[in-house]
Write a protein that holds these residues in place. Structure first.
Motif, PDB file in Angstrom:
ATOM      1  N   ASN A  19      -8.228   0.383  -2.816  1.00 34.52           N
ATOM      2  CA  ASN A  19      -8.557  -0.088  -4.170  1.00 34.52           C
ATOM      3  C   ASN A  19     -10.007   0.219  -4.525  1.00 34.52           C
ATOM      4  OD1 ASN A  19      -6.038  -1.072  -4.834  1.00 34.52           O
ATOM      5  ND2 ASN A  19      -6.472  -3.137  -4.103  1.00 34.52           N
ATOM      6  N   LYS A  22     -10.323   3.748  -5.617  1.00 33.96           N
ATOM      7  CA  LYS A  22      -9.727   3.988  -6.942  1.00 33.96           C
ATOM      8  C   LYS A  22     -10.501   3.307  -8.062  1.00 33.96           C
ATOM      9  CE  LYS A  22      -5.508   2.869  -5.608  1.00 33.96           C
ATOM     10  NZ  LYS A  22      -4.127   2.438  -5.646  1.00 33.96           N
ATOM     11  N   LEU A  79     -13.430  -6.712  -7.413  1.00 37.39           N
ATOM     12  CA  LEU A  79     -12.280  -6.108  -6.731  1.00 37.39           C
ATOM     13  C   LEU A  79     -11.368  -7.182  -6.158  1.00 37.39           C
ATOM     14  CD1 LEU A  79     -14.137  -3.283  -4.784  1.00 37.39           C
ATOM     15  CD2 LEU A  79     -12.641  -2.993  -6.757  1.00 37.39           C
TER      16      LEU A  79
END
Length: 174
Positions: A19, A22, A79
C-alpha cells in the motif's frame, strides 16, 4: 544510514509495504521499508514443510539517509494499518548501540532468514557452523532437536522478545 522501527497491524506487514508503494510512492523512494521474514521447518501430517513467518511480527524497519520529519509521520498516519514509530510519533529516535547491532545482524542475512547449519558437540551442546544463529549463540535459550528449532531471546528496544529459528543438524552427515 539510520534505522527506525514502525509498528503496523499484525499480519498485514507485507500489505502495508504494498500500500505504501501504491499510495505514497515518494515516501517509498525516500525511505526503505523492510519486512524481515524467517523460514521455519514445520511438520504437518507427517511431512516436513517450509513456512515463511514474520521475523518481528507487526514491526517494519525503516532504513533512511534522511531525518524523519513531521511530513513523513503525517503521510504514514494516512496509510491503513500504520500504528506508530517506536517509542512514539512524538519521540522518534533512530536505533542505536545494541538494538542497531541486532537489526544489522539480521539485515545482513537478507529479507528472508533461512535455517542455520549446526552440529552438536560431545556434551550435546549446539555449535553453530553458519547462518542466522552464528554470532548470537549466547541468546539461545532452548533447543528442540526433533522440531529442528532453536528458541532465542533478544532484548530489543527495552523489552524481551523470544522467537524460534530453524536449523539443520549436520553432525549426522558425512
Amino acid at each position: 544510514m539510520q534505522y527506525y522501527i514502525i509498528q503496523v497491524a499484525t499480519g498485514r506487514e507485507k500489505i502495508f509495504v504494498e500500500n505504501l508503494e501504491k499510495l505514497a510512492p515518494l515516501l517509498a523512494q525516500e525511505h526503505k521499508f523492510i519486512f524481515l521474514t524467517r523460514e521455519l521447518t514445520i511438520r504437518r501430517g507427517g511431512k516436513w514443510l517450509k513456512e515463511i513467518q514474520p521475523m518481528f511480527p507487526s514491526y517494519l524497519i525503516v532504513e533512511t539517509d534522511n531525518e524523519i520529519d513531521a511530513a513523513t509521520v503525517q503521510a504514514l498516519k494516512g496509510l491503513p494499518d500504520f500504528y506508530h514509530f517506536l517509542n512514539s510519533n512524538t519521540d522518534i529516535v533512530p536505533l542505536n548501540d545494541r538494538d542497531l547491532a541486532i537489526i544489522q545482524h539480521f539485515l545482513g542475512l537478507g529479507p528472508k532468514i533461512g535455517a542455520s547449519l549446526v552440529k552438536f558437540d560431545e556434551n550435546d551442546r549446539i555449535v553453530v557452523v553458519e547462518g542466522p544463529l552464528k554470532g548470537i549463540e549466547g541468546n539461545i535459550i532452548k533447543v528442540d532437536r526433533r522440531k529442528k528449532r532453536a528458541k532465542i531471546r533478544i532484548d530489543f528496544h527495552g523489552s524481551c522478545h523470544t522467537m524460534d529459528l530453524s536449523f539443520e543438524d549436520i553432525s549426522k552427515q558425512g
